[in-house]
Design an enzyme around this catalytic site. Sequence first.
Site, PDB file in Angstrom:
ATOM      1  N   ASP A  86       0.852  -1.185   0.000  1.00 12.82           N
ATOM      2  CA  ASP A  86       0.000   0.000   0.000  1.00 12.82           C
ATOM      3  C   ASP A  86       0.891   1.239   0.000  1.00 12.82           C
ATOM      4  O   ASP A  86       2.059   1.191   0.404  1.00 12.82           O
ATOM      5  CB  ASP A  86      -0.935   0.009   1.205  1.00 12.82           C
ATOM      6  CG  ASP A  86      -0.190  -0.008   2.533  1.00 12.82           C
ATOM      7  OD1 ASP A  86       0.661  -0.898   2.716  1.00 12.82           O
ATOM      8  OD2 ASP A  86      -0.451   0.860   3.397  1.00 12.82           O
ATOM      9  N   GLU A 149      -0.109  -0.792   5.861  1.00 11.74           N
ATOM     10  CA  GLU A 149       0.987  -0.287   6.692  1.00 11.74           C
ATOM     11  C   GLU A 149       0.900   1.215   6.885  1.00 11.74           C
ATOM     12  O   GLU A 149       1.262   1.733   7.945  1.00 11.74           O
ATOM     13  CB  GLU A 149       2.328  -0.665   6.057  1.00 11.74           C
ATOM     14  CG  GLU A 149       3.538  -0.502   6.974  1.00 11.74           C
ATOM     15  CD  GLU A 149       4.145   0.890   6.931  1.00 11.74           C
ATOM     16  OE1 GLU A 149       5.001   1.186   7.787  1.00 11.74           O
ATOM     17  OE2 GLU A 149       3.769   1.702   6.048  1.00 11.74           O
TER      18      GLU A 149
END
Length: 469
Positions: A86, A149
């Site tokens: 991400d 994250e």
Amino acid sequence: MWRDKVKEYEDFILEDLKGLLSIESVREDDKASAENPVGPGPRQALDYMYKIAERDGFGTHDVDHIAGRIEAGKGDDVFGILCHVDVVPAGDGWDSDPFNPVVTDDKIIARGTLDDKGPTIAAYYAVKILNEMNVNWKKRIHIIIGTDEESDWKCTERYFQTEEMPELGFAPDAEFPAIHGEKGISTFDVIQNEKADDQDEPEYELRSFVSGQRYNMVPDEAIANVAVKENMTDVIQNFEQYLNEHDVEGESVVDSGVLVLKVQGKAVHGMDPSIGVNAGLYLLNFLATLNLDKTAANFVAFSERYLFESHFGEKMGMKFHTDVMGDVTTNVGIITYDNQDGGKFGINLRYPEGFEFEESLTRFKGEIQSLGFSIELGKNQTPHYVEKDDPFLQSLVQAYRNQTGDDTEPYTIGGGTYARNLDKGVAFGAMFSDSEDLMHQKNEYITKKQLFNATSIYLESLYKLCVEE
């Protein structure tokens, strides 16, 4: 030896990285579902990693579409490589499309090149190359891939509920030679929960205010909508003067009788907000010069009293320093306000070992309660530390030194990586001392030299730790 081996794979590394970078893997809660827990982009990036792993003959294991792993090696013990696919939102001001990678003679430009798609591909190829060398593995390798994250770590939280915890591991999500300590990281909202009544019609009413999208980014844009009763021209002139005096960029427009004020700041990673320019706090600082409606005035006054030009917790009474990990830092990453519900400050606070976080937050909560504000705590991760003389850490550092000739010692950072999920985990690359750190900023890039050298370092370190001599 290792760098020569990587040369054989350079074109393949670039192609696989370009494919991953082309996916806009930003968390989108409004599109979240069981199939796409944090939105379709992160899920697509996770599936992409499964696809290249299966192409190369590796096993994969998916965990509820929010995390998963690529499996290699053999043995009783598991070595973890903890990556994430991400990315933070691209933001404005790029010289190219952030999700259409630009490859020049010496660099790759796109969102995620440094954080963390470039390092993820480098680590993946280190495992792939060793596997294709038919080495005799003595450990199982789990390349653990997360998709959240940059926000709440829902991915690793879910993953480790059911999956095996590696004995050792690293996260390729910071700098070389190695990061052996990370500050504690907390996120919390300061919420305005009391409205004040105006006995007379205010000269200026703050209709709405918005700045920032992520707790861990310094916001680079802020927009305020202000209803102006009179003296519109004076406010505009004062705003222009403020921008000049504070050396920040901005603009003002009048839309249907409402004054729209905009400030442009500088986005940086929230672990060191002092090197950025917080557009939201600067715009609130200007609004403090206006005779606003009382609810808005209280909101602006809170920023002035506790947040503006206070990067190290000074105004909140949380200033603290240690020689090992440094200072407490406070990043105001999200600011919202509307004239119906009041306002909110989203704060990312990072703290070194020894800081009494719960005690400090409780004290601050009590102090601001009388001002009409409350606190909602999001996530709190305690500091993480591995001794500098640990043999595992020293093995990684030696691989770095063998490849670079650099004897720099491991150090600690204010950032947080997946390494803190492991009792004995460290962050290991992929930035070098001469890398330009554009994580969370516009025009993020990684050089080809950096990408390929990192792959070589990962190759040697994995060979030393996970392969039978």
